[in-house]
Write an enzyme that holds these catalytic residues in place. Structure first.
Site, PDB file in Angstrom:
ATOM      1  N   ASP A  21       0.852  -1.194   0.000  1.00 50.43           N
ATOM      2  CA  ASP A  21       0.000   0.000   0.000  1.00 50.43           C
ATOM      3  C   ASP A  21       0.884   1.240   0.000  1.00 50.43           C
ATOM      4  OD1 ASP A  21      -1.956   1.937   0.422  1.00 50.43           O
ATOM      5  OD2 ASP A  21      -2.009   1.595   2.585  1.00 50.43           O
ATOM      6  N   ASN A  23      -0.575   4.567  -0.380  1.00 53.07           N
ATOM      7  CA  ASN A  23      -1.284   5.814  -0.032  1.00 53.07           C
ATOM      8  C   ASN A  23      -1.895   5.797   1.367  1.00 53.07           C
ATOM      9  OD1 ASN A  23      -3.417   4.110  -0.398  1.00 53.07           O
ATOM     10  ND2 ASN A  23      -4.364   5.254  -2.093  1.00 53.07           N
ATOM     11  N   ASP A  25      -4.179   3.907   2.794  1.00 55.76           N
ATOM     12  CA  ASP A  25      -5.589   3.587   3.041  1.00 55.76           C
ATOM     13  C   ASP A  25      -5.779   2.147   3.526  1.00 55.76           C
ATOM     14  OD1 ASP A  25      -5.127   2.139   0.743  1.00 55.76           O
ATOM     15  OD2 ASP A  25      -6.787   3.004  -0.415  1.00 55.76           O
ATOM     16  N   ASP A  29      -2.009  -1.429  -3.654  1.00 51.24           N
ATOM     17  CA  ASP A  29      -2.381  -0.742  -4.890  1.00 51.24           C
ATOM     18  C   ASP A  29      -1.370  -1.016  -6.000  1.00 51.24           C
ATOM     19  OD1 ASP A  29      -0.227   1.048  -4.092  1.00 51.24           O
ATOM     20  OD2 ASP A  29      -1.685   2.052  -2.806  1.00 51.24           O
ATOM     21  N   ASP A 199     -10.671 -17.914 -14.156  1.00 52.54           N
ATOM     22  CA  ASP A 199     -11.337 -18.292 -12.912  1.00 52.54           C
ATOM     23  C   ASP A 199     -12.532 -19.210 -13.158  1.00 52.54           C
ATOM     24  OD1 ASP A 199     -11.838 -17.677  -9.952  1.00 52.54           O
ATOM     25  OD2 ASP A 199     -13.753 -17.094 -10.837  1.00 52.54           O
ATOM     26  N   GLU A 256      -8.185 -22.274 -13.871  1.00 55.44           N
ATOM     27  CA  GLU A 256      -8.568 -22.902 -12.607  1.00 55.44           C
ATOM     28  C   GLU A 256      -9.607 -23.959 -12.966  1.00 55.44           C
ATOM     29  OE1 GLU A 256     -10.315 -21.525  -8.284  1.00 55.44           O
ATOM     30  OE2 GLU A 256     -11.265 -20.739 -10.084  1.00 55.44           O
ATOM     31  N   HIS A 328      -4.464 -17.701  -3.347  1.00 56.83           N
ATOM     32  CA  HIS A 328      -5.353 -16.825  -2.569  1.00 56.83           C
ATOM     33  C   HIS A 328      -6.591 -17.548  -2.059  1.00 56.83           C
ATOM     34  CE1 HIS A 328      -7.142 -17.058  -6.484  1.00 56.83           C
ATOM     35  NE2 HIS A 328      -8.261 -16.529  -6.006  1.00 56.83           N
ATOM     36  N   ASP A 329      -6.841 -18.756  -2.573  1.00 62.47           N
ATOM     37  CA  ASP A 329      -8.027 -19.520  -2.171  1.00 62.47           C
ATOM     38  C   ASP A 329      -7.699 -20.653  -1.212  1.00 62.47           C
ATOM     39  OD1 ASP A 329     -10.110 -18.214  -3.419  1.00 62.47           O
ATOM     40  OD2 ASP A 329      -9.905 -19.318  -5.297  1.00 62.47           O
TER      41      ASP A 329
END
Length: 555
Positions: A21, A23, A25, A29, A199, A256, A328-329
């Site tokens: 990140d 910025n 938040d 990004d 996906d 996938e 990520h899964d």
């Protein structure tokens, strides 16, 4: 096998929301990715896959896309994306995006128009059916739990969603819809993408009878996999998509794909396959149960070996699988595949060696290269993931206490892989100056890039050595194209195989257990190329391997 530009590449998956990140938040990004390209180049990465960065309400972390042609402001702008593509190209790196076309977001313009007129043009972009009395059209369960049908307010019509109700499935039977998708794919390829990770693609073909199947849980619903068993003819769609998009650009595509049949593999990844590659999920399915996560069985080393070896033998003369430890899964691979209490630098390096030395394209998931582990979640309130929350309720219904249910889902939660990346020992692991969108793993001061980058014995340095060996001119041909051949299979907890090329033969041996083992020496005067210990003990025609010791030998 016809050689392709992507065969010898090493890929890296970035989960943008949790990578870097810039910025403050609390959300990663595109600027953060641009700033870290040199880190990835130094690691040896060639291909970067970005998890979704399109506009999205983020019900399912960006896999619910409301605008396929724009970048979500949380990640930056289209100008940032163009800069990322340009900076990657300068470094001879390639960028993939996620292609999510089984479903879109319920906030997408197409679905909003479909709600206004379910029988009209845009209603045909989705699967909209009349209910049976006051019940949904059939008893299919969504992947995230509950019925796969959602009633359209003020009507007795339902739309199909194989995932969350905010993710209506797109009707691939509609040629007009398909052409809209192909137009979008080509737009991105024209912009400079090298290809896509695709996906949930097996779901685009439905069993159009929309009939009930025997229920497999007490909710009276049936697994989505049951419907897929009866859905015929997906190849027509996949061939059309390939020919109208990817093939024209020589794009790299990795799908996938869970529910394929063995005899279909050549159709998917053969010389004339629909895709360049598919992910090898064979190890991820070990111990799974239709009842839910609470009924999952731990992975054993022999099971791990057997499914990987079967997969490699099946695909040997067909095409390239993409090898993963985690994504990520999934939970973190080192916490999932290594028995509790045995996760350490040696066992982490063992898993890395297997992944990088097996035939196929290695996909490293962010943080894997520094050995990031599962997080210890203290409350279900710390969990963001939609499927974890559902499995928590499933465990409670099965009679587990809240504490037990949390422990169960924490082990398998997708949020383990989504906690922010560990760059250094500063606050929030150097990921953000703000409040991170998801809790930072408590062990970030022990496991981070800063503490490993100059340590030649670190997990990070070990990954670099493995990648260097893959790219070494002397061994590259053997590691990329060499024949796979198992050995020492009669020994428990030993994963060993040859990679046989025209000029070189490598022997990879991994002792997948927390105790020493003795194996007969098969080759004299072997050269040790990789070793996760300081030395390899050989005595009286015997190799003595320490706990989790792994070696790559030039024999």
């Amino acid at each position: 096998m016809k050689k392709k530009w992507w065969h010898d590449k090493v890929a890296y998956q970035i989960y943008p929301k949790s990578f870097m990140d810039t910025n403050g938040d609390g959300i990663g990004d595109l600027r953060g990715i641009i700033n870290k390209l040199d880190y990835l180049k130094d690691l040896g990465v060639d291909i970067i896959w970005l998890s979704p960065i399109y506009c999205s309400p983020f019900v399912d972390q960006g896999y619910d896309i409301s605008d396929y042609y724009n970048i979500d402001p949380r990640f930056g702008t289209m100008e940032d994306m163009d800069e990322l593509l340009a900076e990657a190209k300068k470094r001879n790196m390639y960028v993939l995006m996620d292609l999510v076309v089984n479903h879109c977001s319920d906030k997408h313009e197409w679905f909003q128009k479909a709600l206004q007129d379910p029988d009209g043009e845009y209603g045909q972009y989705f699967y909209i059916r009349e209910g049976k009395g006051d019940q949904p059209p059939c008893n299919w369960r969504s992947y995230f739990g509950g019925s796969a049908w959602e009633r359209i307010p003020g009507t007795n019509k339902y739309y199909l969603h194989m995932f969350a109700k905010e993710q209506p499935d797109l009707n691939w039977e509609n040629e007009k819809l398909r052409n809209e998708i192909y137009k979008m794919i080509n737009w991105w390829l024209d912009k400079g993408l090298a290809g896509f990770r695709i996906d949930a693609i097996i779901n685009i073909k439905k069993d159009l009878r929309f009939e009930d199947f025997p229920p497999d849980r007490e909710d009276g619903l049936c697994s989505p996999g049951k419907m897929l068993e009866h859905a015929k003819g997906i190849g027509v769609f996949l061939k059309e998509m390939r020919d109208k998009t990817f093939r024209k650009y020589d794009a790299f595509t990795v799908a996938e794909l869970f529910n394929y049949k063995e005899d279909e593999l050549r159709d998917y990844i053969g010389e004339d396959g629909y895709f360049s590659s598919i992910f090898d999920f064979s190890t991820h399915l070990i111990g799974a149960s239709e009842k839910g996560w609470f009924d999952r069985k731990p992975v054993t080393p022999n099971e791990y070996r057997d499914v990987i070896f079967r997969s490699k033998i099946e695909t040997e003369n067909i095409g390239f699988m993409s090898n993963i430890i985690e994504n990520h899964d999934e939970p973190r691979g080192v916490s999932y595949y290594i028995p509790e209490g045995e996760c350490n630098e040696k066992s982490k390096k063992m898993l890395a060696t297997l992944q990088l030395m097996l035939k196929g394209i290695p996909f490293i998931y962010q943080g894997q290269e520094i050995g990031m582990t599962n997080n210890e979640f203290e409350s279900i309130d710390e969990i963001d993931d939609i499927s974890t929350k559902d499995e928590y309720l499933v465990a409670l219904k099965a009679g587990y206490s809240p504490e037990e249910a949390l422990k169960i889902v924490s082990k398998y939660s997708r949020d383990n892989a989504r906690t922010p990346f560990h760059w250094d020992t500063s606050q929030n692991a150097g990921f953000t100056t703000g409040k991170p969108w998801l809790v930072v793993n408590k062990n970030y001061k022990d496991i981070n890039v800063e503490s490993q980058i100059n340590d030649e014995n670190s997990v990070l340095s070990y990954y670099k050595k493995l990648i260097c060996l893959r790219k070494d001119e002397e061994y590259k041909e053997t590691i990329v194209y060499g024949k796979f051949s198992p050995v020492y299979e009669e020994y428990d907890n030993i994963l060993a195989f040859y990679r046989k090329g025209e000029d070189k033969t490598l022997l990879i041996i991994a002792n997948y257990q927390d105790k020493k083992v003795e194996l007969p020496l098969l080759h004299q005067n072997s050269k040790v190329l990789i070793n996760n210990y300081d030395r390899l003990n050989v005595e009286n025609e015997t190799i003595i391997l320490e706990p989790y010791q792994t070696v790559v030998l030039d024999v």
